[in-house]
Design an enzyme around this catalytic site. Sequence first.
Site, short mmCIF file in Angstrom:
data_model
loop_
_atom_site.label_atom_id
_atom_site.label_comp_id
_atom_site.label_asym_id
_atom_site.label_seq_id
_atom_site.Cartn_x
_atom_site.Cartn_y
_atom_site.Cartn_z
N THR A 19 0.83 -1.21 0.00
CA THR A 19 0.00 0.00 0.00
C THR A 19 0.87 1.26 0.00
OG1 THR A 19 -1.56 -1.24 1.38
CG2 THR A 19 -1.96 1.11 1.13
N ARG A 23 7.85 -2.75 2.85
CA ARG A 23 8.05 -2.87 4.30
C ARG A 23 8.44 -4.29 4.64
NH1 ARG A 23 3.25 0.99 6.80
NH2 ARG A 23 3.59 2.62 5.25
N SER A 114 6.21 3.71 8.66
CA SER A 114 5.06 4.45 9.16
C SER A 114 4.57 3.99 10.53
CB SER A 114 3.94 4.38 8.13
OG SER A 114 2.93 5.27 8.46
N HIS A 115 3.36 3.41 10.56
CA HIS A 115 2.77 3.05 11.86
C HIS A 115 3.29 1.72 12.40
CE1 HIS A 115 0.46 1.23 8.63
NE2 HIS A 115 0.11 0.29 9.48
N ASP A 279 1.64 9.60 13.64
CA ASP A 279 2.27 8.28 13.55
C ASP A 279 3.76 8.37 13.30
OD1 ASP A 279 2.17 9.19 10.94
OD2 ASP A 279 1.89 7.18 10.10
N ASP A 281 5.80 8.36 10.78
CA ASP A 281 6.37 9.28 9.79
C ASP A 281 5.59 10.58 9.67
OD1 ASP A 281 4.24 7.86 8.70
OD2 ASP A 281 4.99 8.02 6.65
N ASP A 283 2.46 11.39 8.96
CA ASP A 283 1.40 11.72 7.99
C ASP A 283 0.00 11.44 8.52
OD1 ASP A 283 1.77 8.98 7.87
OD2 ASP A 283 2.09 8.89 5.70
N ARG A 284 -0.11 10.67 9.60
CA ARG A 284 -1.45 10.43 10.16
C ARG A 284 -1.73 11.35 11.33
NH1 ARG A 284 -2.65 4.02 10.40
NH2 ARG A 284 -1.78 3.48 8.37
N GLU A 365 -8.50 9.42 4.57
CA GLU A 365 -8.68 7.98 4.72
C GLU A 365 -9.13 7.69 6.14
OE1 GLU A 365 -6.04 5.25 2.29
OE2 GLU A 365 -4.60 6.66 3.12
N GLU A 366 -9.88 6.58 6.28
CA GLU A 366 -10.38 6.21 7.60
C GLU A 366 -9.25 5.84 8.56
OE1 GLU A 366 -9.83 2.94 8.68
OE2 GLU A 366 -8.81 2.67 6.75
N LYS A 378 -0.60 12.71 2.94
CA LYS A 378 -1.40 13.07 4.08
C LYS A 378 -0.48 13.77 5.07
CE LYS A 378 -1.39 8.28 5.86
NZ LYS A 378 -1.00 7.33 4.82
C1 VG1 Z 1 -2.89 1.27 5.77
C2 VG1 Z 1 -4.14 2.12 5.76
C3 VG1 Z 1 -4.15 3.03 4.55
C4 VG1 Z 1 -2.87 3.88 4.53
C5 VG1 Z 1 -1.67 2.96 4.59
C6 VG1 Z 1 -0.38 3.74 4.70
O1 VG1 Z 1 -2.87 0.45 4.63
O2 VG1 Z 1 -5.28 1.30 5.77
O3 VG1 Z 1 -5.29 3.84 4.61
O4 VG1 Z 1 -2.81 4.65 3.36
O5 VG1 Z 1 -1.75 2.11 5.74
O6 VG1 Z 1 -0.40 4.59 5.80
P1 VG1 Z 1 -3.28 -1.10 4.68
O7 VG1 Z 1 -2.99 -1.65 3.33
O8 VG1 Z 1 -2.47 -1.70 5.79
O9 VG1 Z 1 -4.73 -1.13 5.04
V1 VG1 Z 1 1.00 4.98 6.58
O10 VG1 Z 1 0.70 6.29 7.52
O11 VG1 Z 1 1.27 3.49 7.45
O12 VG1 Z 1 2.13 5.17 5.41
CO CO Z 2 2.34 7.09 8.16
#
Ligand code: VG1
Ligand code: CO
Length: 550
Positions: A19, A23, A114-115, A279, A281, A283-284, A365-366, A378
Amino acid sequence: MSEVRIVATAPFADQRPGTSGLRKKVARFREPNYLENFIQSIFDSLEGFAGKTLVVGGDGRYYNDRAIQVIVRMAAANGFGRVLVGRGGILSTPAASCVVRKRGAFGAVILSASHNPGGPEGDFGVKYNTGNGGPAPEKITEAIWRQSERIERYKIIDAPDVDLAALGVTTVGAAAVEVFDPVADHAELLATLFDFEAIGRMLRGGTFRLHFDAMHAVTGPYAEEIFVRRLGAPPASVVAATPLTDFGGGHPDPNPIYAEDLMATMFGADAPDFGAASDGDGDRNMIVGRRFVVSPSDSLAVLAANAHLVPGYAKGLKGIARSMPTSRAADRVAESLGVACHETPTGWKYFGNLLDAGLATICGEESAGTGADHVREKDGLWAVLFWLNVVAVRGESVEQIVRDHWRRFGRNVYSRHDYEGIDGAAADALMQSLRNSLMTLPGQSFDVGAGQSLRVTAADDFAYTDPVDGSVTRDQGVRIFCDDDSRIVVRLSGTGTEGATLRLYLERFEADPDRQGGETQSLLAPLIALAERFVAVRERTGRNAPTVIT
Ligand code: VG1
Ligand code: CO
């Protein structure tokens, strides 16, 4: 001058970006040539960057500093003319997007998972952003993957490490390497969008209290610059502000489960007025009022509905865009504003074309990501400032603003249930069986208890046609719609590194103000029961309850 060295290598079979970038466990990235292969595959998929600028930085997690040294030497060896590196190797994802745009860079390599948790046992990640500052579109990420499957060599220059702590320019081979302040450009850009006067007055006034939790991830230095130095909030308003390589052992995902310190503060005695977190990085964002959590889907809708109160958006929105699983609360706002609401697959890369073409101004995004056309990512601090601006102008609490929004537009009661770390084969089998059942569902009615029944009106696997370039993306999640305007969405995560994560998204519309105040999970109970019937999570994964509920 140091020579470019060509190193023979062989492909790794697991370098397809998900996505948001590639990773993997840190241990995988540390295997000889693993990082080098992926970076070379990125460069080999691009054209026309000779002499141009590459931005490099990351969220400060374990291995960030080592990876940056390798990437700088490879960028120089591959012919980039200039490499811009955030001081200390630090660069939040939205700040990287900002710098690419401001400095006219060719692209950026952002190091972040990211998270996902960090540290030697944690995760590491690499994503590539293009010249518009946004995540590489699927066309490019798929080309990188194909390249990674046939790679035979990479290029690197042997050179001493660049001193990442000192601002200034040095050279590596023929490239200039500039270590720059990672915070200034982004803070300046944000200051042009929001009413810093009004927000500053509120934060300095002595009655309103802000509590920002940087979760020991990348936003600490940004939050201190913006909230404390520029806006004058008391220094104690920003906590966990020092980026740590393992995020202090935490999970830098701003949701009610993982942001437990923030939740304890905001639900404790003498809670502050406004709580927020971001989060790994940056962006959230997570927005919490006093004893009140704002659902990210609602947050997008509330920001869009109040955009006229914010200087950067006072002239109106060109459109709104949301990822498919995000609730349709934003659609109602778009309709009342007379603009389009675009529905895209999960992941920020799908918003880039809409923003570039002027089809949307605000996106969300949710998963707690919101942003706008000031960058192409974001942006966590953008969302927090937007909320603070709205609170300062309206003089109401976060909870009042959200409840008022529900009264006006109705409430899209919404929740996501995550089942993390389930067996990959079981997850694939579950999705396959669900897909196989889609044709048979519409028209069927199901008893959901308490004398209620729900009839399925439509069911499909979401596919998206990009309105700008016509590209088609399929299999983006199963959607099941019911006759009371409720919706169940099921998809597998594309960001995990171990097993599979199943995401179940539940949404039901409540128009009646007298019933909008109920507790989310109880309001969704009939739909949750129905989802279990279709998806059979228990039976197929052995799990009795979600790991995370947002
Ligand atoms: C998740 C979220 C998605 C977001 C992505 C990257 O993806 O659902 O909305 O864009 O993380 O966010 P997935 O495929 O795990 O549902 V970040 O802030 O981790 O770069
Ligand atoms: Co992120």
